[in-house]
Design a protein around this motif. Sequence first.
Motif, mmCIF file in Angstrom:
data_model
loop_
_atom_site.group_PDB
_atom_site.id
_atom_site.type_symbol
_atom_site.label_atom_id
_atom_site.label_comp_id
_atom_site.label_asym_id
_atom_site.label_seq_id
_atom_site.Cartn_x
_atom_site.Cartn_y
_atom_site.Cartn_z
ATOM 1 N N LEU A 1 5.364 6.538 8.577
ATOM 2 C CA LEU A 1 6.676 6.374 7.952
ATOM 3 C C LEU A 1 7.457 5.215 8.563
ATOM 4 C CD1 LEU A 1 7.719 10.139 7.698
ATOM 5 C CD2 LEU A 1 6.882 8.678 5.857
ATOM 6 N N GLY A 2 7.434 5.110 9.898
ATOM 7 C CA GLY A 2 8.229 4.085 10.573
ATOM 8 C C GLY A 2 7.726 2.679 10.311
ATOM 9 N N LEU A 3 6.421 2.457 10.403
ATOM 10 C CA LEU A 3 5.885 1.113 10.173
ATOM 11 C C LEU A 3 6.035 0.696 8.713
ATOM 12 C CD1 LEU A 3 2.668 1.240 12.387
ATOM 13 C CD2 LEU A 3 4.909 0.265 12.924
ATOM 14 N N ASN A 4 5.914 1.642 7.801
ATOM 15 C CA ASN A 4 6.133 1.306 6.396
ATOM 16 C C ASN A 4 7.592 0.968 6.130
ATOM 17 O OD1 ASN A 4 6.963 2.561 3.486
ATOM 18 N ND2 ASN A 4 4.963 1.570 3.396
ATOM 19 N N GLU A 5 8.500 1.710 6.743
ATOM 20 C CA GLU A 5 9.923 1.445 6.540
ATOM 21 C C GLU A 5 10.324 0.104 7.130
ATOM 22 O OE1 GLU A 5 13.621 1.800 5.162
ATOM 23 O OE2 GLU A 5 11.950 3.154 4.723
ATOM 24 N N ALA A 6 9.661 -0.320 8.203
ATOM 25 C CA ALA A 6 9.981 -1.604 8.824
ATOM 26 C C ALA A 6 9.769 -2.762 7.855
ATOM 27 C CB ALA A 6 9.131 -1.805 10.081
ATOM 28 N N ALA A 7 8.778 -2.647 6.981
ATOM 29 C CA ALA A 7 8.532 -3.721 6.014
ATOM 30 C C ALA A 7 9.689 -3.854 5.037
ATOM 31 C CB ALA A 7 7.227 -3.453 5.262
ATOM 32 N N TYR A 8 10.255 -2.737 4.607
ATOM 33 C CA TYR A 8 11.385 -2.790 3.682
ATOM 34 C C TYR A 8 12.667 -3.206 4.396
ATOM 35 C CZ TYR A 8 8.410 -0.461 0.275
ATOM 36 O OH TYR A 8 7.398 -0.171 -0.595
ATOM 37 N N MET A 9 12.848 -2.712 5.626
ATOM 38 C CA MET A 9 14.039 -3.086 6.368
ATOM 39 C C MET A 9 14.023 -4.564 6.748
ATOM 40 S SD MET A 9 16.226 -0.740 6.512
ATOM 41 C CE MET A 9 17.252 -1.753 7.546
ATOM 42 N N VAL B 1 -1.285 6.784 1.634
ATOM 43 C CA VAL B 1 -2.530 6.190 2.130
ATOM 44 C C VAL B 1 -2.378 5.794 3.594
ATOM 45 C CG1 VAL B 1 -4.118 4.255 1.841
ATOM 46 C CG2 VAL B 1 -3.210 5.409 -0.171
ATOM 47 N N GLN B 2 -1.246 5.224 3.947
ATOM 48 C CA GLN B 2 -1.025 4.840 5.340
ATOM 49 C C GLN B 2 -0.994 6.059 6.254
ATOM 50 O OE1 GLN B 2 2.362 2.173 5.646
ATOM 51 N NE2 GLN B 2 1.900 1.266 3.660
ATOM 52 N N LEU B 3 -0.374 7.140 5.805
ATOM 53 C CA LEU B 3 -0.353 8.362 6.609
ATOM 54 C C LEU B 3 -1.763 8.897 6.837
ATOM 55 C CD1 LEU B 3 2.698 10.195 4.991
ATOM 56 C CD2 LEU B 3 2.591 9.318 7.322
ATOM 57 N N LEU B 4 -2.575 8.900 5.801
ATOM 58 C CA LEU B 4 -3.945 9.398 5.926
ATOM 59 C C LEU B 4 -4.787 8.497 6.828
ATOM 60 C CD1 LEU B 4 -4.594 10.510 2.238
ATOM 61 C CD2 LEU B 4 -4.151 11.978 4.212
ATOM 62 N N ILE B 5 -4.550 7.199 6.783
ATOM 63 C CA ILE B 5 -5.290 6.281 7.655
ATOM 64 C C ILE B 5 -4.964 6.557 9.113
ATOM 65 C CG2 ILE B 5 -5.473 3.864 8.360
ATOM 66 C CD1 ILE B 5 -5.312 3.080 5.447
ATOM 67 N N TRP B 6 -3.685 6.709 9.436
ATOM 68 C CA TRP B 6 -3.313 6.987 10.815
ATOM 69 C C TRP B 6 -3.837 8.340 11.270
ATOM 70 C CZ3 TRP B 6 -1.906 3.324 13.908
ATOM 71 C CH2 TRP B 6 -1.199 2.216 13.431
ATOM 72 N N THR C 1 0.846 -1.199 0.000
ATOM 73 C CA THR C 1 0.000 0.000 0.000
ATOM 74 C C THR C 1 0.878 1.245 0.000
ATOM 75 O OG1 THR C 1 -0.117 -0.140 2.428
ATOM 76 C CG2 THR C 1 -1.928 -1.111 1.176
ATOM 77 N N PRO C 2 0.431 2.331 -0.616
ATOM 78 C CA PRO C 2 1.256 3.554 -0.672
ATOM 79 C C PRO C 2 1.447 4.173 0.705
ATOM 80 C CG PRO C 2 -0.480 3.584 -2.339
ATOM 81 C CD PRO C 2 -0.790 2.447 -1.427
#
Length: 334
Positions: free
Chosen positions: A181-189, A143-148, A139-140
């Motif tokens: 930003l942090g939770l999305n970055e965790a998926a890539y890391m 979109v995640q920022l707007l959901i939070w 997911t972009p």
Amino acid sequence: MSEPEDKAPPAPAPAPNTEGGGTGAGGAVPVTKSSPVPPEAIKAIPVRHYGRWISAAIVLVLFGLVVAAFVNADITWPTVGRYLNQETILTGAVNTLWITLLAMLMGVVLGTVLAVMRLSKNPVMSSVAWGYIWVFRGTPVLVQLLIWYNLALIFPILDLGFYRDEMNDVMTPFLAALLGLGLNEAAYMAEISRAGIQSVDEGQTEAAHALGMTGSRTMRRIVLPQAMRVIIPPTGNEFINMLKTSSLAYAIQYSELLFSATRISSRNLEVMELLLVATIWYLILTTIFSVGQYYLERYFQRGSSRNLPPTPWQRVRRSLTSFRTPSQVGGKTI
């Protein structure tokens, strides 16, 4: 009468042996030792690369046209210089750097945990880690920022048992940006850390277990230190990417660099000038951290490469030295 047969030409006499003491057909051949002849000096003729000069000229012309277009454009350049150190812009740059550091720290820590879970033999742990990565990578970020940020629409009250408050008071723009930003970055890391862990030879783990080390201790003391040289380069790229992705927090009213620039431009109507100010600050920040990433990668390459790559200053000094010192081929200066 038969025709006379053609006579074959006489065979040439054997050449004297000048190296050894061989004998010919007529007896011993005197040995002669000639003086060694030095090899002829190589005359090196440099290859002329006309294509390089032509392509370089074309690139310089195009670059000059772009620069001239911006210089002659309807842009108030003194305004750009005046707002570079304006207080609102500096505050936005600090907030951008702060949210980047915290989000990246969250991503690295949580991503490492997810990578270990993904590699676990426990099917529940590995399935949960895979599902997390699938959702947050699929997911972009916007979109995640707007959901939070709009979480209060479905959860008006945050009730944790020991803590109860309205979601609007809890989910501030800063917290929404940090989680998004942090939770999305965790998926890539998680995928980066998993690749680094798998790059370590399994014999290292087996040897540690043979010495009586536990699995967690083996991971902390043996596997992760060796995996760092594989993890560090993409992590540095992710940090620089996070520095730029933080501009998406503008959509949830977080006072980062882009939001600060647009807030000023909405008052003075100098939109392009303030966007150029934000662009310059992004370039400054990314350049600083790119240099830091280079030296960090060089530090972790100490055990994997015999010769460390030269630093930028060493490259410049070597280029200047090679330009001044003529090279010699075959005893001749070229």
